[in-house]
Design a protein around this motif. Structure first.
Motif, PDB file in Angstrom:
ATOM      1  N   LEU A 190       0.848  -1.197   0.000  1.00 56.32           N
ATOM      2  CA  LEU A 190       0.000   0.000   0.000  1.00 56.32           C
ATOM      3  C   LEU A 190       0.878   1.239   0.000  1.00 56.32           C
ATOM      4  N   ALA A 191       0.787   2.019  -1.056  1.00 55.23           N
ATOM      5  CA  ALA A 191       1.633   3.213  -1.170  1.00 55.23           C
ATOM      6  C   ALA A 191       0.848   4.338  -1.837  1.00 55.23           C
ATOM      7  N   ALA A 192      -0.428   4.441  -1.479  1.00 57.65           N
ATOM      8  CA  ALA A 192      -1.275   5.459  -2.119  1.00 57.65           C
ATOM      9  C   ALA A 192      -1.645   6.585  -1.168  1.00 57.65           C
ATOM     10  N   GLY A 193      -0.979   6.636  -0.002  1.00 61.20           N
ATOM     11  CA  GLY A 193      -1.293   7.696   0.961  1.00 61.20           C
ATOM     12  C   GLY A 193      -0.617   9.008   0.589  1.00 61.20           C
ATOM     13  N   LYS A 194      -0.993  10.064   1.320  1.00 63.06           N
ATOM     14  CA  LYS A 194      -0.430  11.389   1.028  1.00 63.06           C
ATOM     15  C   LYS A 194       0.741  11.724   1.943  1.00 63.06           C
ATOM     16  N   GLY A 195       0.887  10.996   3.036  1.00 65.51           N
ATOM     17  CA  GLY A 195       2.006  11.245   3.951  1.00 65.51           C
ATOM     18  C   GLY A 195       1.952  12.624   4.586  1.00 65.51           C
ATOM     19  N   ILE A 196       0.760  13.093   4.899  1.00 63.09           N
ATOM     20  CA  ILE A 196       0.585  14.446   5.434  1.00 63.09           C
ATOM     21  C   ILE A 196       1.409  14.658   6.714  1.00 63.09           C
ATOM     22  N   ARG A 197       1.447  13.632   7.571  1.00 68.89           N
ATOM     23  CA  ARG A 197       2.048  13.845   8.892  1.00 68.89           C
ATOM     24  C   ARG A 197       3.558  14.037   8.867  1.00 68.89           C
ATOM     25  N   LYS A 241       5.731  10.206   1.616  1.00 65.09           N
ATOM     26  CA  LYS A 241       6.880   9.512   2.236  1.00 65.09           C
ATOM     27  C   LYS A 241       7.315   8.251   1.497  1.00 65.09           C
ATOM     28  N   GLN A 242       6.373   7.546   0.862  1.00 64.98           N
ATOM     29  CA  GLN A 242       6.733   6.286   0.202  1.00 64.98           C
ATOM     30  C   GLN A 242       7.698   6.497  -0.965  1.00 64.98           C
ATOM     31  N   PHE A 243       7.796   7.757  -1.439  1.00 64.20           N
ATOM     32  CA  PHE A 243       8.703   8.037  -2.564  1.00 64.20           C
ATOM     33  C   PHE A 243      10.033   8.638  -2.110  1.00 64.20           C
ATOM     34  N   GLY A 301      -4.826   3.678  -6.110  1.00 63.61           N
ATOM     35  CA  GLY A 301      -5.426   3.552  -4.783  1.00 63.61           C
ATOM     36  C   GLY A 301      -6.728   4.311  -4.657  1.00 63.61           C
ATOM     37  N   GLY A 302      -7.239   4.333  -3.443  1.00 70.23           N
ATOM     38  CA  GLY A 302      -8.478   5.049  -3.171  1.00 70.23           C
ATOM     39  C   GLY A 302      -8.274   6.020  -2.032  1.00 70.23           C
ATOM     40  N   SER A 303      -9.366   6.669  -1.614  1.00 70.75           N
ATOM     41  CA  SER A 303      -9.189   7.719  -0.618  1.00 70.75           C
ATOM     42  C   SER A 303      -8.910   7.144   0.771  1.00 70.75           C
ATOM     43  N   ARG A 304      -9.460   5.962   1.091  1.00 69.73           N
ATOM     44  CA  ARG A 304      -9.144   5.343   2.379  1.00 69.73           C
ATOM     45  C   ARG A 304      -8.215   4.159   2.141  1.00 69.73           C
ATOM     46  N   ARG A 305      -7.538   3.798   3.215  1.00 71.12           N
ATOM     47  CA  ARG A 305      -6.600   2.680   3.116  1.00 71.12           C
ATOM     48  C   ARG A 305      -7.285   1.409   2.579  1.00 71.12           C
ATOM     49  N   GLN A 306      -8.475   1.112   3.104  1.00 71.95           N
ATOM     50  CA  GLN A 306      -9.103  -0.133   2.650  1.00 71.95           C
ATOM     51  C   GLN A 306      -9.570  -0.050   1.195  1.00 71.95           C
ATOM     52  N   ASP A 338       2.438  -2.042   4.523  1.00 66.30           N
ATOM     53  CA  ASP A 338       2.550  -0.585   4.354  1.00 66.30           C
ATOM     54  C   ASP A 338       3.809  -0.272   3.552  1.00 66.30           C
ATOM     55  N   GLY A 339       3.653   0.500   2.491  1.00 64.81           N
ATOM     56  CA  GLY A 339       4.822   0.912   1.712  1.00 64.81           C
ATOM     57  C   GLY A 339       5.755   1.811   2.507  1.00 64.81           C
ATOM     58  N   ALA A 340       5.305   2.269   3.674  1.00 65.38           N
ATOM     59  CA  ALA A 340       6.119   3.173   4.485  1.00 65.38           C
ATOM     60  C   ALA A 340       6.823   2.436   5.630  1.00 65.38           C
ATOM     61  N   ARG A 341       6.942   1.105   5.518  1.00 60.92           N
ATOM     62  CA  ARG A 341       7.702   0.334   6.525  1.00 60.92           C
ATOM     63  C   ARG A 341       8.912  -0.280   5.822  1.00 60.92           C
ATOM     64  N   ILE A 362       9.317  -0.302  11.939  1.00 61.43           N
ATOM     65  CA  ILE A 362       8.441   0.848  12.211  1.00 61.43           C
ATOM     66  C   ILE A 362       7.881   1.438  10.919  1.00 61.43           C
ATOM     67  N   LYS A 363       6.758   2.113  11.095  1.00 65.66           N
ATOM     68  CA  LYS A 363       6.153   2.810   9.946  1.00 65.66           C
ATOM     69  C   LYS A 363       6.620   4.256  10.002  1.00 65.66           C
ATOM     70  N   ILE A 364       7.204   4.753   8.912  1.00 69.31           N
ATOM     71  CA  ILE A 364       7.589   6.166   8.851  1.00 69.31           C
ATOM     72  C   ILE A 364       6.285   6.970   8.851  1.00 69.31           C
TER      73      ILE A 364
HETATM   74  N1  CTP Z   1      -2.281   4.228   2.216  1.00 72.24           N
HETATM   75  C1  CTP Z   1      -2.853   3.895   0.991  1.00 72.24           C
HETATM   76  N2  CTP Z   1      -4.031   4.486   0.602  1.00 72.24           N
HETATM   77  C2  CTP Z   1      -4.643   5.407   1.403  1.00 72.24           C
HETATM   78  C3  CTP Z   1      -4.068   5.769   2.639  1.00 72.24           C
HETATM   79  C4  CTP Z   1      -2.879   5.158   3.017  1.00 72.24           C
HETATM   80  O1  CTP Z   1      -2.301   3.082   0.258  1.00 72.24           O
HETATM   81  N3  CTP Z   1      -5.773   5.961   0.976  1.00 72.24           N
HETATM   82  C5  CTP Z   1      -1.008   3.620   2.597  1.00 72.24           C
HETATM   83  C6  CTP Z   1       0.119   4.636   2.786  1.00 72.24           C
HETATM   84  O2  CTP Z   1       0.770   4.953   1.553  1.00 72.24           O
HETATM   85  C7  CTP Z   1       1.035   3.945   3.769  1.00 72.24           C
HETATM   86  C8  CTP Z   1       0.112   3.020   4.561  1.00 72.24           C
HETATM   87  O3  CTP Z   1      -1.129   2.997   3.860  1.00 72.24           O
HETATM   88  O4  CTP Z   1       2.013   3.160   3.143  1.00 72.24           O
HETATM   89  C9  CTP Z   1      -0.037   3.446   5.996  1.00 72.24           C
HETATM   90  O5  CTP Z   1      -0.794   4.650   6.099  1.00 72.24           O
HETATM   91  P1  CTP Z   1      -0.287   6.004   6.770  1.00 72.24           P
HETATM   92  O6  CTP Z   1       0.918   5.786   7.581  1.00 72.24           O
HETATM   93  O7  CTP Z   1      -1.473   6.661   7.398  1.00 72.24           O
HETATM   94  O8  CTP Z   1       0.197   6.818   5.476  1.00 72.24           O
HETATM   95  P2  CTP Z   1      -0.383   8.148   4.849  1.00 72.24           P
HETATM   96  O9  CTP Z   1      -1.866   8.089   4.811  1.00 72.24           O
HETATM   97  O10 CTP Z   1       0.344   8.325   3.565  1.00 72.24           O
HETATM   98  O11 CTP Z   1       0.130   9.260   5.873  1.00 72.24           O
HETATM   99  P3  CTP Z   1      -0.734  10.416   6.602  1.00 72.24           P
HETATM  100  O12 CTP Z   1      -1.843   9.697   7.348  1.00 72.24           O
HETATM  101  O13 CTP Z   1       0.263  11.098   7.475  1.00 72.24           O
HETATM  102  O14 CTP Z   1      -1.254  11.303   5.503  1.00 72.24           O
END
Ligand code: CTP
Ligand code: MG
Length: 389
Positions: free
Chosen positions: A9-16, A23-25, A82-87, A108-111, A210-212
């Motif tokens: 899973l590497a579709a997050g925004k890495g806001i934090r 962060k995955q990039f 990816g989609g807007s939520r992790r699932q 998690d692509g961030a581990r 750990i998860k970045i």
């Molecule tokens: N992820 C994803 N699709 C989403 C949200 C998260 O594939 N819609 C992935 C992220 O890329 C990450 C993993 O799920 O590898 C764990 O999520 P998290 O640590 O919350 O990553 P981000 O959502 O990217 O970070 P943040 O919440 O800080 O924006």
């Protein structure tokens, strides 16, 4: 024979993290962060699906081809959006696994510190009586539950001996994932299996896995890295009096003044793009978007900036701070400073605290003082990963 596949899973925004690049990039040991998960997982799966935000899929598909060749990774590798939520991202990943796949590891692509032995432990513990397996470690801190609606007031203290902090990769018999309910908001896939009534089995996790997540975690990526600070400077001028509306930092400024320009005439974003390209040693905007090319006639600078940000990722360079100055006698820009700052921060995916905007006049001197045009300066700072020699 059924196979085992991994979904990264590497579709997050890495806001934090507060950085411009998801962060995955981030560059780490000469590879994008997410690729380290792929290298560890490749030792125990038959194929892998990478899930990226749609805008990055093409770029990463190409990069994965190169990396697989370089690192001799000879299993099927698929890419999906990816989609807007992790699932939602996970669900899209599942859509790519082949029908004969019996076990799936979701990671998690961030581990990036996953070690293959942990992934193997999860995979081998999976079976009909343990259809969902999660690596976990005991928390070292005391964990308290707070009152609903009041995060500063403790409702109760949880019994530490019964708590476990869960990691990824989480393993599933493939059918479970295919039938996941989508209406719940969860932070890991095992919660969905649990809600569906399946037993969730824990295996020993790894404290290093750990998860970045926050800006503080980034220090772990910098240790031993060949990261150097870098900076870029940009400058641009536009004449008043053309056909274009007055757009600055992507914000339309209400004024009777107009701008003469080939593109949308956003002098501030042009200076910013030049600074970013300079920081990554990639030349200037003229090289990437020639002003005699008809496709850039009236082009949105925000879109061009998006492309520049992609180039920065490919050049292993990240932005950490931006300082912008506009010089104009008219119109008065202070009332728009906050809006411009927010918009530029959004375009760069940077926290607002890392973007500074200011405007000044030249005391009625020169072409800006005579209201014949406008100019902008941009100074950006960041970090660049140098290839190890
Ligand atoms: N992820 C994803 N699709 C989403 C949200 C998260 O594939 N819609 C992935 C992220 O890329 C990450 C993993 O799920 O590898 C764990 O999520 P998290 O640590 O919350 O990553 P981000 O959502 O990217 O970070 P943040 O919440 O800080 O924006
Ligand atoms: Mg998140």
């Amino acid at each position: 024979m059924t196979s085992t596949w991994a979904i990264i899973l590497a579709a997050g925004k890495g806001i934090r993290t507060g950085l411009s690049t998801p962060k995955q990039f981030l560059p780490f040991r000469g590879r994008p962060l997410y690729w380290h998960s792929a290298l560890a997982l490749s030792r125990c799966v038959d194929g892998m699906v990478f899930v990226f935000n749609e805008e990055f899929c093409e770029r990463e598909r190409e990069r994965i081809g190169t990396l697989a060749f370089l690192d001799n990774l000879a299993i099927p590798l698929r890419v999906t959006s990816g989609g807007s939520r992790r699932q939602d991202s996970c669900r899209n990943g599942i859509g790519e696994i082949p029908a004969n796949c019996g076990k799936v590891l979701v990671h998690d692509g961030a581990r990036p510190f996953l070690c293959p032995s942990l992934a193997i432990r999860v995979r081998d513990a999976l079976g009909p009586s343990s259809p969902c397996v999660v690596p976990a470690i005991p928390p070292t801190d005391t964990v308290k539950q707070t009152c609903e609606g009041n995060p500063r007031l403790v409702e109760r203290t949880l019994v530490r001996e019964r708590l476990m902090a869960c990691q990824t990769p989480q393993g599933f018999m493939a059918d479970i994932l295919k039938n996941m309910p989508m209406d719940l908001d969860v932070t890991d896939e095992a919660t969905l299996a649990e809600k569906m009534g399946y037993p969730v089995t824990l295996v020993e996790g790894d404290g290093d896995n750990i998860k970045i997540t926050s800006g503080r975690d980034l220090k772990l990526l910098v240790q031993g890295e060949n990261l150097i600070p870098c900076s870029g400077f940009g400058y641009d001028v536009h004449k008043f009096g053309g056909e274009r509306d007055f757009i600055l930092g992507g914000i339309r400024i209400p004024t009777s003044l107009t701008i003469a320009a080939h593109s949308d005439g956003d002098v501030l974003l042009h200076a910013l793009m030049d600074a970013l390209l300079g920081m990554a040693s990639l030349g200037d905007i003229g090289r990437h978007f020639p002003d005699d090319d008809p496709q850039y006639e009236g082009a949105s600078s925000a879109m061009l900036l998006d492309h520049v940000m992609d180039l920065l990722v490919s050049a292993n360079t990240i932005v950490t701070h931006v300082d912008l100055t506009v010089v104009a006698q008219k119109p008065k820009l202070a009332p728009f400073a906050d809006q411009i700052t927010r918009n530029v921060a959004g375009l760069l995916n940077l926290d607002k605290a890392r973007v500074n905007f200011k405007a000044t006049t030249e005391e009625k001197l020169g072409f800006t003082g005579e209201c014949r045009g406008i100019k902008a300066y941009a100074l950006v700072t960041g970090q660049m990963l140098l290839p190890s020699s």
